[in-house]
Design a protein around this motif. Structure first.
Motif, PDB file in Angstrom:
ATOM      1  N   VAL A 165      -1.385  54.249  18.099  1.00 52.08           N
ATOM      2  CA  VAL A 165      -0.812  55.452  18.706  1.00 52.08           C
ATOM      3  C   VAL A 165      -1.507  56.696  18.169  1.00 52.08           C
ATOM      4  O   VAL A 165      -1.761  57.658  18.907  1.00 52.08           O
ATOM      5  CB  VAL A 165       0.704  55.511  18.451  1.00 52.08           C
ATOM      6  N   ARG A 166      -1.818  56.692  16.873  1.00 50.44           N
ATOM      7  CA  ARG A 166      -2.576  57.820  16.297  1.00 50.44           C
ATOM      8  C   ARG A 166      -3.939  57.946  16.979  1.00 50.44           C
ATOM      9  O   ARG A 166      -4.408  59.055  17.249  1.00 50.44           O
ATOM     10  CB  ARG A 166      -2.784  57.595  14.794  1.00 50.44           C
ATOM     11  N   HIS A 167      -4.551  56.816  17.238  1.00 50.12           N
ATOM     12  CA  HIS A 167      -5.850  56.823  17.910  1.00 50.12           C
ATOM     13  C   HIS A 167      -5.725  57.429  19.308  1.00 50.12           C
ATOM     14  O   HIS A 167      -6.567  58.236  19.725  1.00 50.12           O
ATOM     15  CB  HIS A 167      -6.385  55.390  17.974  1.00 50.12           C
TER      16      HIS A 167
ATOM     17  N   SER B 202       8.327  66.078  15.497  1.00 53.80           N
ATOM     18  CA  SER B 202       9.725  65.644  15.413  1.00 53.80           C
ATOM     19  C   SER B 202       9.839  64.276  14.754  1.00 53.80           C
ATOM     20  O   SER B 202      10.740  64.031  13.940  1.00 53.80           O
ATOM     21  CB  SER B 202      10.325  65.601  16.823  1.00 53.80           C
ATOM     22  N   MET B 203       8.916  63.381  15.089  1.00 53.34           N
ATOM     23  CA  MET B 203       8.933  62.046  14.496  1.00 53.34           C
ATOM     24  C   MET B 203       8.670  62.108  12.999  1.00 53.34           C
ATOM     25  O   MET B 203       9.317  61.404  12.202  1.00 53.34           O
ATOM     26  CB  MET B 203       7.865  61.163  15.179  1.00 53.34           C
ATOM     27  N   ILE B 204       7.731  62.960  12.595  1.00 48.63           N
ATOM     28  CA  ILE B 204       7.429  63.106  11.163  1.00 48.63           C
ATOM     29  C   ILE B 204       8.648  63.640  10.420  1.00 48.63           C
ATOM     30  O   ILE B 204       8.988  63.204   9.317  1.00 48.63           O
ATOM     31  CB  ILE B 204       6.219  64.041  10.963  1.00 48.63           C
TER      32      ILE B 204
ATOM     33  N   MET C 154       7.358  57.055  23.850  1.00 46.15           N
ATOM     34  CA  MET C 154       7.373  58.372  24.497  1.00 46.15           C
ATOM     35  C   MET C 154       6.155  59.186  24.100  1.00 46.15           C
ATOM     36  O   MET C 154       5.543  59.860  24.933  1.00 46.15           O
ATOM     37  CB  MET C 154       8.657  59.109  24.131  1.00 46.15           C
ATOM     38  N   LEU C 155       5.764  59.115  22.827  1.00 47.81           N
ATOM     39  CA  LEU C 155       4.581  59.831  22.352  1.00 47.81           C
ATOM     40  C   LEU C 155       3.329  59.299  23.047  1.00 47.81           C
ATOM     41  O   LEU C 155       2.475  60.082  23.492  1.00 47.81           O
ATOM     42  CB  LEU C 155       4.455  59.687  20.839  1.00 47.81           C
ATOM     43  N   GLN C 156       3.223  57.999  23.131  1.00 41.22           N
ATOM     44  CA  GLN C 156       2.054  57.394  23.768  1.00 41.22           C
ATOM     45  C   GLN C 156       1.958  57.787  25.237  1.00 41.22           C
ATOM     46  O   GLN C 156       0.873  58.050  25.758  1.00 41.22           O
ATOM     47  CB  GLN C 156       2.128  55.880  23.620  1.00 41.22           C
ATOM     48  N   LYS C 157       3.098  57.849  25.913  1.00 41.42           N
ATOM     49  CA  LYS C 157       3.108  58.237  27.328  1.00 41.42           C
ATOM     50  C   LYS C 157       2.671  59.691  27.507  1.00 41.42           C
ATOM     51  O   LYS C 157       1.936  60.029  28.434  1.00 41.42           O
ATOM     52  CB  LYS C 157       4.498  58.033  27.914  1.00 41.42           C
TER      53      LYS C 157
ATOM     54  N   GLU D 287       0.901  69.700  24.450  1.00 38.08           N
ATOM     55  CA  GLU D 287       1.912  70.486  23.727  1.00 38.08           C
ATOM     56  C   GLU D 287       3.165  69.649  23.455  1.00 38.08           C
ATOM     57  O   GLU D 287       3.689  69.650  22.336  1.00 38.08           O
ATOM     58  CB  GLU D 287       2.279  71.726  24.556  1.00 38.08           C
ATOM     59  N   ALA D 288       3.604  68.928  24.477  1.00 41.25           N
ATOM     60  CA  ALA D 288       4.780  68.079  24.310  1.00 41.25           C
ATOM     61  C   ALA D 288       4.507  66.950  23.328  1.00 41.25           C
ATOM     62  O   ALA D 288       5.373  66.575  22.518  1.00 41.25           O
ATOM     63  CB  ALA D 288       5.197  67.509  25.662  1.00 41.25           C
TER      64      ALA D 288
END
Length: 465
Positions: free
Chosen positions: A435-437, A423-425, A404-407, A415-416
């Motif tokens: 994904v961080r990249h 939230s994940m952290i 979901m984060l990647q999308k 913002e989302a």
């Protein structure tokens, strides 16, 4: 006929000179040629003047010359002038109309006239023909269908079959296509009169299915022309198959598809897709299996919609072994499944309490980049918890959150994406390096790299702790 060497002006001058020399008593082919010559150049006044001049000098005006004038006038939308020429041909030109003239008048009235006000006149003209031919019937049938006179069109088609005349393909396409469209429209909404009120009023309510009374004549027309070796267009056949399937008359659709199949038309593949979906929706397992085997034996490659329909049907019936076999066959034939395929299988295995299969399919689904529906995820999560697979639950949640984060990063919803990572952290989930990249690159594109780096720094500090 050497006007290309003479030029238009000299050709017309020569014709006028020759006309006065010969008293305009030309052979029919000369008058017909000149009518065509003037019509192609849209010299309509000269074209009508030609006929009047030849007739006034006791020359012969043939039916073919009149029909040429009528056709050219009709093509340019000069309907009234074309009809006037037709009505006056006996009185002014001493020429009795033949089938060629009638056919051109019907062509103008049925194919070029768009208001529909003259369809009754067209029908009267058609009734005047002593021996209507293929084009007579074809023109009037197209006109009747075009203006919604279906009952009369079916009656005329019946008369044509009795007389042994084979219809034109365009007439068959119009008949079947318009009847199928009418059937679909009739099934869309219906009028209901409400009387239990202070003031009576009418409301529109949706109908289920369609109007079978309109589709049955279309089926009869198909078989009638099929027997004489004529087939409608692929578009009309698809309309007919779709209409029958919509009305639940799948067996009739199967018979038509089998008849068309031997002709190797381009619509066979799409026809199978329509029929297979209808068979599956009605739960006809045996016929579906037979038709599916027929597709494979003929070297067809079933589309994704066909596979999905079969898998969904088998899952609803609880036949998971066959559903799994079809899914394996789908992958073997290099047809990539979609979210619908996975969702059907996951819910079926979930209903059977098979957590391993449900979990494996969901992970595979996520790996392909598909986002599962909330209910699909909750079902798998529930089964895993019931079977004490808590670590697997966390792994699944982490993978879903990461996707979901990647999308969000890919869609530019910064913002989302920022809130999702926070939230994940908070849950103790730390996204992998790729994904961080993606997160950094998304914020860099909009000049907000520092915000991303601050949040990622927090993640790195949490990792060290």
């Amino acid at each position: 006929m050497n006007y290309k060497q003479l030029g238009r002006s000299k050709a017309l001058d020569f014709f006028s000179w020759a006309g006065f020399q010969m008293g305009f008593r030309f052979d029919d082919c000369v008058v017909e040629y000149m009518a065509d010559f003037l019509g192609r150049r849209k010299l309509f006044d000269d074209m009508k003047c030609l006929l009047l001049t030849v007739s006034s000098h006791k020359g012969r005006v043939s039916c073919r010359a009149v029909s040429i004038c009528i056709r050219f006038l009709g093509r340019q939308g000069r309907i009234r002038e074309a009809l006037c020429t037709f009505e006056e041909m006996e009185s002014k030109f001493g020429c009795k109309p033949d089938n060629l003239v009638y056919n051109n008048v019907l062509y103008v009235l049925c194919k070029k006239e768009s208001s529909g006000h003259l369809i009754d006149f067209a029908l009267a003209v058609f009734r005047r023909i002593e021996s209507p031919d293929t084009y007579s019937y074809g023109n009037i049938l197209v006109g009747l269908c075009k203006f919604g006179r279906f009952e009369t069109a079916i009656e005329v088609f019946g008369d044509m079959c009795k007389s042994g005349v084979v219809p034109t393909r365009s007439a068959v396409n119009a008949l079947i296509g318009e009847l199928c469209s009418f059937s679909a429209k009739e099934g869309a909404v219906g009028k209901v009169r409400v009387r239990n009120s202070c003031r009576n009023f009418t409301i529109l309510v949706p109908k289920v299915g369609g109007n079978s009374d309109a589709i049955q004549p279309a089926v009869g027309i198909f078989w009638a022309v099929y027997k004489v070796g004529l087939l409608p267009s692929t578009f009309a056949i698809i309309q007919l198959l779709s209409g029958l399937c919509q009305l639940g008359k799948v067996e009739e659709a199967v018979e038509i598809l089998k008849a068309v199949e031997g002709k190797k038309l381009s619509c066979v593949g799409e026809g199978y897709c329509i029929v297979m979906k209808a068979l599956c929706s009605h739960g006809h397992v045996e016929i579906t299996s037979h038709m599916f085997g027929r597709m494979l034996s003929q070297g067809m490659k079933p589309k994704l919609a066909v596979y999905n329909s079969i898998i969904c049907m088998l899952c609803k019936l609880g036949n998971l072994d066959d559903a799994g076999s079809v899914f394996k066959m789908m992958n073997k034939n290099r047809c990539l499944p979609d979210s619908m395929t996975y969702s059907a299988l996951i819910h079926a295995y979930g209903g059977a309490k098979n957590w391993e299969a449900s979990y494996g399919l969901l992970i595979e689904m996520l790996g392909l980049g598909y986002s599962p529906h909330f209910h699909t995820y909750r079902l798998v999560d529930k089964i895993l918890r019931e079977n004490g697979q808590m670590d697997t639950c966390l792994k699944l949640e982490r993978k879903l959150e990461t996707q979901m984060l990647q999308k969000l990063c890919k869609d530019g919803q910064l913002e989302a994406a920022h809130e999702k990572l926070k939230s994940m952290i908070g849950k103790g989930f730390h996204p992998p390096a790729y994904v961080r990249h993606s997160f950094e690159n998304a914020f860099r594109r909009y000049g907000k790299l520092k915000i991303a780096q601050e949040l990622l720094r927090t993640t790195s500090e949490t990792d060290r702790t």
